[in-house]
Design a protein around this motif. Structure first.
Motif, short mmCIF file in Angstrom:
data_model
loop_
_atom_site.label_atom_id
_atom_site.label_comp_id
_atom_site.label_asym_id
_atom_site.label_seq_id
_atom_site.Cartn_x
_atom_site.Cartn_y
_atom_site.Cartn_z
N LEU A 243 0.86 -1.19 0.00
CA LEU A 243 0.00 0.00 0.00
C LEU A 243 0.89 1.23 0.00
O LEU A 243 1.85 1.30 0.76
N HIS A 244 0.57 2.20 -0.85
CA HIS A 244 1.33 3.45 -0.93
C HIS A 244 0.37 4.60 -0.68
O HIS A 244 -0.56 4.82 -1.46
N ASP A 245 0.58 5.33 0.40
CA ASP A 245 -0.26 6.46 0.78
C ASP A 245 0.47 7.74 0.38
O ASP A 245 1.51 8.07 0.95
N LEU A 246 -0.07 8.46 -0.61
CA LEU A 246 0.62 9.60 -1.17
C LEU A 246 -0.17 10.88 -0.99
O LEU A 246 -1.15 11.12 -1.69
N THR A 258 -3.89 10.40 -2.43
CA THR A 258 -4.10 9.20 -3.23
C THR A 258 -3.54 8.00 -2.50
O THR A 258 -2.39 8.02 -2.04
N VAL A 259 -4.34 6.96 -2.39
CA VAL A 259 -3.90 5.69 -1.81
C VAL A 259 -3.88 4.66 -2.92
O VAL A 259 -4.89 4.47 -3.62
N SER A 260 -2.74 4.02 -3.11
CA SER A 260 -2.60 2.97 -4.11
C SER A 260 -2.36 1.63 -3.43
O SER A 260 -1.57 1.54 -2.48
N VAL A 261 -3.05 0.60 -3.90
CA VAL A 261 -2.82 -0.77 -3.46
C VAL A 261 -2.44 -1.58 -4.69
O VAL A 261 -3.19 -1.63 -5.67
N VAL A 262 -1.26 -2.19 -4.66
CA VAL A 262 -0.77 -2.99 -5.77
C VAL A 262 -0.55 -4.42 -5.26
O VAL A 262 0.06 -4.61 -4.21
N PHE A 263 -1.07 -5.40 -6.02
CA PHE A 263 -0.84 -6.78 -5.61
C PHE A 263 -0.65 -7.66 -6.84
O PHE A 263 -1.07 -7.32 -7.95
N ARG A 264 0.01 -8.80 -6.60
CA ARG A 264 0.21 -9.79 -7.66
C ARG A 264 -0.42 -11.10 -7.27
O ARG A 264 -0.31 -11.54 -6.13
N THR A 265 -1.12 -11.72 -8.20
CA THR A 265 -1.62 -13.07 -8.02
C THR A 265 -1.27 -13.85 -9.28
O THR A 265 -1.71 -13.51 -10.38
#
Length: 307
Positions: A243-246, A258-265
């Motif tokens: 999670l990146h809180d910008l 802006t809050v970004s959530v990046v994930f890999r599956t």
């Protein structure tokens, strides 16, 4: 009578030549001493979901306050979303939504990237993990790192402000904001360039002090870590996630976050961006709410991919 054995001999010679030809053909396919390469397994996903239909209507109503009160046609337009422009929908798709309420503007975007490795020695999953790792590194995080005492300052969260440090505080805020903006690695479609300079920083600091800093600062000017968590690696979301809180300033008269959530599956990398820009300069985006809702959506998308 001597003719028959001659025919039998001719037939035997033909069979022998055929066998020799097959043996030579097989030998050409697998030369003696050449290594056998076993192709890496393909990724789990061969297709991507329709992005503008990936978010349930109920979640959109919660993520885009005010949209449900719009007239029918306008409401449908907001909830329909706008598909991202892409030249290969088998590999990358996305969708964005935006709602304007009297007190704030909320924007949401999701992106799906299906990673394919063209190297037979490298699996799709390994290649996707490399793509994800680059995004994590760009955000200033790593899977082995844990938030430390300087994490909030480095990631630009509200805890970087300290009322007792005067000019040094302003310089630290400027440096943290620049580092975080460059670390995000991708621009949110709803954000605009932020002004620089000590004058704007002082003006925003005065506003934050007058409004209590959005309720996150204590009497000594510090932020309670239980109120706002910094950018961080996330557990129990896909194969890897962060999670990146910008926080940024969208202009001289408004805050923006802006809050970004990046994930890999497996071989798919998913990015969720959720942003808020209050209408009044006295309002500060609720980082905790943005983080909670962005994570909830990311987990829902992970479940959808797993079905």
């Amino acid at each position: 009578m001597a003719y028959v054995p001659g025919v039998a001999l001719l037939a035997a010679l033909v069979v022998g030549c055929s066998a020799g030809s097959d043996s030579n053909a097989n030998g050409a396919d697998s030369k003696a001493g050449s290594p056998t390469v076993t192709p890496a397994p393909p990724g789990r996903y061969e297709t991507l979901p329709a992005p503008c239909r990936a978010v349930p209507r109920g979640m959109l109503k919660d993520l885009l306050p005010g949209a449900a009160e719009l007239p029918g046609d306008q409401q449908e337009k907001v909830f329909r979303g706008s598909a991202s422009v892409t030249y290969d929908t088998d590999r990358k798709v996305g969708c964005g939504w935006k709602s304007d309420a009297p007190n704030a503007t909320r924007s949401l975007s999701i992106d799906f990237e299906r990673v394919v490795s063209y190297d037979p020695a490298v699996s799709d999953d390994d290649r996707a993990d490399t793509v994800y790792a680059k995004k994590e590194k760009a955000a200033g995080l790593s899977s082995s790192s844990t938030p430390g005492p300087d994490t909030e300052k480095n990631t630009g969260t509200p805890g970087e402000k300290d009322k007792g440090k005067g000019a040094d505080k302003d310089k630290a805020e400027g440096a943290a904001g620049n580092a975080t903006a460059s670390a995000d690695g991708s621009a949110d479609p709803s954000s605009s360039s932020s002004p620089s300079g000590e004058a704007s920083a002082d003006a925003d600091d005065d506003t934050a002090e007058e409004t209590g800093g959005g309720g996150n600062e204590g009497e000594d000017g510090s932020t309670d870590p239980e109120d706002v968590l910094p950018s961080r690696v996330l557990d129990n979301l896909g194969d890897a996630a962060f999670l990146h809180d910008l926080p940024t300033r969208a202009g001289s008269t408004a805050q923006h976050r802006t809050v970004s959530v990046v994930f890999r599956t497996s071989n798919v990398v998913v990015t969720v961006r959720y942003a808020e820009q209050p209408a009044l300069i006295t309002q500060v985006p609720d980082s905790g709410e943005l983080q909670e809702k962005a994570q909830a959506l990311a987990r829902k998308l992970a479940e959808t991919l797993s079905e």
